[in-house]
Design a protein around this motif. Structure first.
Motif, PDB file in Angstrom:
ATOM      1  N   VAL A  42       0.848  -1.184   0.000  1.00 11.27           N
ATOM      2  CA  VAL A  42       0.000   0.000   0.000  1.00 11.27           C
ATOM      3  C   VAL A  42       0.888   1.240   0.000  1.00 11.27           C
ATOM      4  CG1 VAL A  42      -1.723   1.314   1.308  1.00 11.27           C
ATOM      5  CG2 VAL A  42      -1.875  -1.171   1.200  1.00 11.27           C
ATOM      6  N   THR A  43       0.573   2.192  -0.905  1.00 12.89           N
ATOM      7  CA  THR A  43       1.339   3.433  -1.024  1.00 12.89           C
ATOM      8  C   THR A  43       0.379   4.606  -1.125  1.00 12.89           C
ATOM      9  OG1 THR A  43       3.066   2.251  -2.235  1.00 12.89           O
ATOM     10  CG2 THR A  43       3.084   4.644  -2.407  1.00 12.89           C
ATOM     11  N   GLU A  44       0.672   5.678  -0.377  1.00 18.32           N
ATOM     12  CA  GLU A  44      -0.099   6.906  -0.507  1.00 18.32           C
ATOM     13  C   GLU A  44       0.343   7.585  -1.806  1.00 18.32           C
ATOM     14  OE1 GLU A  44      -1.314  10.735   2.169  1.00 18.32           O
ATOM     15  OE2 GLU A  44       0.783  10.123   2.214  1.00 18.32           O
ATOM     16  N   LEU A  45      -0.594   7.922  -2.668  1.00 20.30           N
ATOM     17  CA  LEU A  45      -0.241   8.464  -3.969  1.00 20.30           C
ATOM     18  C   LEU A  45       0.375   9.868  -3.891  1.00 20.30           C
ATOM     19  CD1 LEU A  45      -3.221   7.170  -6.116  1.00 20.30           C
ATOM     20  CD2 LEU A  45      -0.876   6.316  -6.078  1.00 20.30           C
ATOM     21  N   ALA A  46      -0.130  10.733  -3.023  1.00 22.13           N
ATOM     22  CA  ALA A  46       0.357  12.112  -2.956  1.00 22.13           C
ATOM     23  C   ALA A  46       1.811  12.196  -2.515  1.00 22.13           C
ATOM     24  CB  ALA A  46      -0.524  12.938  -2.021  1.00 22.13           C
ATOM     25  N   SER A  47       2.204  11.396  -1.532  1.00 24.22           N
ATOM     26  CA  SER A  47       3.560  11.491  -0.976  1.00 24.22           C
ATOM     27  C   SER A  47       4.495  10.380  -1.430  1.00 24.22           C
ATOM     28  CB  SER A  47       3.486  11.473   0.554  1.00 24.22           C
ATOM     29  OG  SER A  47       3.034  10.192   1.002  1.00 24.22           O
ATOM     30  N   GLY A  48       3.932   9.288  -1.952  1.00 28.03           N
ATOM     31  CA  GLY A  48       4.745   8.132  -2.312  1.00 28.03           C
ATOM     32  C   GLY A  48       5.155   7.297  -1.105  1.00 28.03           C
ATOM     33  N   THR A  49       4.569   7.582   0.053  1.00 28.70           N
ATOM     34  CA  THR A  49       4.894   6.868   1.292  1.00 28.70           C
ATOM     35  C   THR A  49       4.283   5.478   1.277  1.00 28.70           C
ATOM     36  OG1 THR A  49       4.890   8.954   2.500  1.00 28.70           O
ATOM     37  CG2 THR A  49       4.696   6.946   3.815  1.00 28.70           C
ATOM     38  N   SER A  50       5.115   4.476   1.565  1.00 26.47           N
ATOM     39  CA  SER A  50       4.626   3.093   1.691  1.00 26.47           C
ATOM     40  C   SER A  50       4.116   2.882   3.109  1.00 26.47           C
ATOM     41  CB  SER A  50       5.746   2.103   1.405  1.00 26.47           C
ATOM     42  OG  SER A  50       6.110   2.165   0.060  1.00 26.47           O
ATOM     43  N   PHE A  51       3.072   2.080   3.229  1.00 29.12           N
ATOM     44  CA  PHE A  51       2.483   1.788   4.533  1.00 29.12           C
ATOM     45  C   PHE A  51       2.724   0.335   4.903  1.00 29.12           C
ATOM     46  CE2 PHE A  51       0.443   5.679   3.678  1.00 29.12           C
ATOM     47  CZ  PHE A  51      -0.014   6.171   4.889  1.00 29.12           C
ATOM     48  N   ASN A  52       3.089   0.120   6.146  1.00 33.23           N
ATOM     49  CA  ASN A  52       3.201  -1.229   6.683  1.00 33.23           C
ATOM     50  C   ASN A  52       1.946  -1.522   7.490  1.00 33.23           C
ATOM     51  OD1 ASN A  52       5.813  -1.855   5.727  1.00 33.23           O
ATOM     52  ND2 ASN A  52       6.686  -0.597   7.350  1.00 33.23           N
ATOM     53  N   PRO A  53       1.487  -2.755   7.462  1.00 31.68           N
ATOM     54  CA  PRO A  53       0.307  -3.076   8.282  1.00 31.68           C
ATOM     55  C   PRO A  53       0.640  -2.969   9.763  1.00 31.68           C
ATOM     56  CG  PRO A  53       1.215  -5.067   7.280  1.00 31.68           C
ATOM     57  CD  PRO A  53       1.977  -3.917   6.723  1.00 31.68           C
ATOM     58  N   VAL A  54      -0.355  -2.566  10.564  1.00 28.97           N
ATOM     59  CA  VAL A  54      -0.172  -2.531  12.010  1.00 28.97           C
ATOM     60  C   VAL A  54      -0.507  -3.885  12.630  1.00 28.97           C
ATOM     61  CG1 VAL A  54      -0.505  -0.046  12.243  1.00 28.97           C
ATOM     62  CG2 VAL A  54      -2.490  -1.557  12.392  1.00 28.97           C
ATOM     63  N   ASP A  55      -1.146  -4.746  11.858  1.00 29.01           N
ATOM     64  CA  ASP A  55      -1.452  -6.100  12.300  1.00 29.01           C
ATOM     65  C   ASP A  55      -1.741  -6.923  11.049  1.00 29.01           C
ATOM     66  OD1 ASP A  55      -1.851  -8.214  14.021  1.00 29.01           O
ATOM     67  OD2 ASP A  55      -3.836  -7.584  14.682  1.00 29.01           O
TER      68      ASP A  55
ATOM     69  N   ILE B 279      -6.900 -15.650   8.592  1.00 25.23           N
ATOM     70  CA  ILE B 279      -8.220 -15.700   9.212  1.00 25.23           C
ATOM     71  C   ILE B 279      -8.681 -17.141   9.113  1.00 25.23           C
ATOM     72  CG2 ILE B 279     -10.601 -14.926   9.092  1.00 25.23           C
ATOM     73  CD1 ILE B 279      -9.667 -12.341   7.949  1.00 25.23           C
ATOM     74  N   ARG B 280      -8.895 -17.761  10.235  1.00 21.39           N
ATOM     75  CA  ARG B 280      -9.295 -19.164  10.260  1.00 21.39           C
ATOM     76  C   ARG B 280     -10.808 -19.278  10.452  1.00 21.39           C
ATOM     77  NH1 ARG B 280      -4.539 -21.470  10.261  1.00 21.39           N
ATOM     78  NH2 ARG B 280      -2.835 -20.742  11.522  1.00 21.39           N
ATOM     79  N   ASP B 281     -11.350 -20.367   9.960  1.00 22.31           N
ATOM     80  CA  ASP B 281     -12.776 -20.656  10.150  1.00 22.31           C
ATOM     81  C   ASP B 281     -13.674 -19.533   9.649  1.00 22.31           C
ATOM     82  OD1 ASP B 281     -12.036 -23.044  11.429  1.00 22.31           O
ATOM     83  OD2 ASP B 281     -11.781 -21.982  13.331  1.00 22.31           O
ATOM     84  N   CYS B 282     -13.320 -18.961   8.498  1.00 24.04           N
ATOM     85  CA  CYS B 282     -14.095 -17.841   7.987  1.00 24.04           C
ATOM     86  C   CYS B 282     -14.322 -18.002   6.491  1.00 24.04           C
ATOM     87  CB  CYS B 282     -13.374 -16.537   8.292  1.00 24.04           C
ATOM     88  SG  CYS B 282     -14.439 -15.097   8.136  1.00 24.04           S
ATOM     89  N   GLY B 283     -14.843 -19.142   6.096  1.00 22.97           N
ATOM     90  CA  GLY B 283     -15.155 -19.363   4.691  1.00 22.97           C
ATOM     91  C   GLY B 283     -13.924 -19.319   3.812  1.00 22.97           C
ATOM     92  N   THR B 284     -13.987 -18.529   2.751  1.00 24.53           N
ATOM     93  CA  THR B 284     -12.910 -18.477   1.769  1.00 24.53           C
ATOM     94  C   THR B 284     -11.820 -17.459   2.119  1.00 24.53           C
ATOM     95  OG1 THR B 284     -14.130 -16.866   0.456  1.00 24.53           O
ATOM     96  CG2 THR B 284     -14.424 -19.199  -0.118  1.00 24.53           C
ATOM     97  N   LEU B 285     -11.983 -16.711   3.183  1.00 23.06           N
ATOM     98  CA  LEU B 285     -10.964 -15.730   3.565  1.00 23.06           C
ATOM     99  C   LEU B 285      -9.686 -16.420   4.011  1.00 23.06           C
ATOM    100  CD1 LEU B 285     -13.183 -13.263   5.486  1.00 23.06           C
ATOM    101  CD2 LEU B 285     -11.792 -12.719   3.510  1.00 23.06           C
ATOM    102  N   SER B 286      -8.540 -15.874   3.589  1.00 17.95           N
ATOM    103  CA  SER B 286      -7.265 -16.478   3.947  1.00 17.95           C
ATOM    104  C   SER B 286      -6.315 -15.511   4.641  1.00 17.95           C
ATOM    105  CB  SER B 286      -6.561 -17.016   2.698  1.00 17.95           C
ATOM    106  OG  SER B 286      -7.332 -18.029   2.112  1.00 17.95           O
ATOM    107  N   LYS B 287      -6.235 -14.285   4.180  1.00 21.92           N
ATOM    108  CA  LYS B 287      -5.223 -13.344   4.659  1.00 21.92           C
ATOM    109  C   LYS B 287      -5.870 -12.014   5.007  1.00 21.92           C
ATOM    110  CE  LYS B 287      -0.842 -11.304   3.168  1.00 21.92           C
ATOM    111  NZ  LYS B 287       0.169 -11.292   2.106  1.00 21.92           N
ATOM    112  N   ALA B 288      -5.389 -11.392   6.084  1.00 21.43           N
ATOM    113  CA  ALA B 288      -5.890 -10.082   6.492  1.00 21.43           C
ATOM    114  C   ALA B 288      -4.731  -9.189   6.906  1.00 21.43           C
ATOM    115  CB  ALA B 288      -6.866 -10.225   7.658  1.00 21.43           C
ATOM    116  N   LEU B 289      -4.737  -7.972   6.409  1.00 19.83           N
ATOM    117  CA  LEU B 289      -3.782  -6.949   6.822  1.00 19.83           C
ATOM    118  C   LEU B 289      -4.587  -5.775   7.362  1.00 19.83           C
ATOM    119  CD1 LEU B 289      -1.416  -6.859   3.708  1.00 19.83           C
ATOM    120  CD2 LEU B 289      -1.101  -8.162   5.806  1.00 19.83           C
ATOM    121  N   ARG B 290      -4.160  -5.232   8.515  1.00 23.66           N
ATOM    122  CA  ARG B 290      -4.835  -4.069   9.101  1.00 23.66           C
ATOM    123  C   ARG B 290      -3.896  -2.867   8.962  1.00 23.66           C
ATOM    124  NH1 ARG B 290      -8.247  -2.668  14.088  1.00 23.66           N
ATOM    125  NH2 ARG B 290      -8.826  -4.854  14.099  1.00 23.66           N
ATOM    126  N   PHE B 291      -4.446  -1.788   8.426  1.00 22.33           N
ATOM    127  CA  PHE B 291      -3.687  -0.562   8.251  1.00 22.33           C
ATOM    128  C   PHE B 291      -4.359   0.559   9.022  1.00 22.33           C
ATOM    129  CE2 PHE B 291      -2.666  -3.058   4.544  1.00 22.33           C
ATOM    130  CZ  PHE B 291      -1.314  -2.805   4.336  1.00 22.33           C
TER     131      PHE B 291
END
Length: 156
Positions: A99-112, A116-128
């Motif tokens: 993930v990158t902010e377009l105006a500044s070019g700053t890349s974002f790292n997830p905070v978590d 995701i287990r036991d949630c249907g077809t969901l596999s991966k989650a990133l929180r920003f």
């Protein structure tokens, strides 16, 4: 009147029972997000560069076609953050997501992050955490299928 109240109570329990337990117990996902996830996805095609990337909405599932390469598939989409806060990006695959902010070019790292287990077809989650409104790009790289489903969702 009693029958109406009883039916409303039973109906409310049935809706909650439709959400798998793993979805409601994850700090990176919510029951409300799961209800959006199981809805029909919006089809989109990723671009090989940010300049040509389509803008996708938050709060909806996206059925994304990646650009196919020799060893992997990838591409970019853009999205708007209308209000600061915590957002999750979830996928039914395990792509690398940048993930990158377009105006500044700053890349974002997830905070978590995490599976995701036991949630249907969901596999991966990133929180920003986005501290301001603005335009962002989301880049994907996948060594697997050139199609994936993902969603950007503002957490309450």
């Amino acid at each position: 009147m009693v029958a109406l109240v009883f039916s409303l109570l039973l109906g409310g329990g049935a809706v909650a029972a439709d959400v798998p337990a793993g979805c409601t117990s994850s700090r990176n996902f919510s029951a409300e997000a799961y209800k959006v996830w199981i809805s029909s996805g919006i089809k989109a095609a990723a671009s090989k560069d940010v300049a040509g990337a389509p803008t996708v909405g938050t709060g909806q599932r996206i059925d994304l076609s990646l650009v196919t390469g020799e060893a992997s598939s990838g591409g970019f989409v853009k999205f708007e953050v209308s209000a600061p806060g915590f957002y999750i990006i979830v996928s039914d695959a395990y792509p690398r997501m940048d993930v990158t902010e377009l105006a500044s070019g700053t890349s974002f790292n997830p905070v978590d992050f995490g599976k995701i287990r036991d949630c249907g077809t969901l596999s991966k989650a990133l929180r920003f955490e986005f501290t301001k409104a603005g335009s962002y790009s989301l880049g994907f790289v996948s060594s697997r299928d050139p199609r994936l489903n993902f969603m950007i969702y503002k957490m309450p």
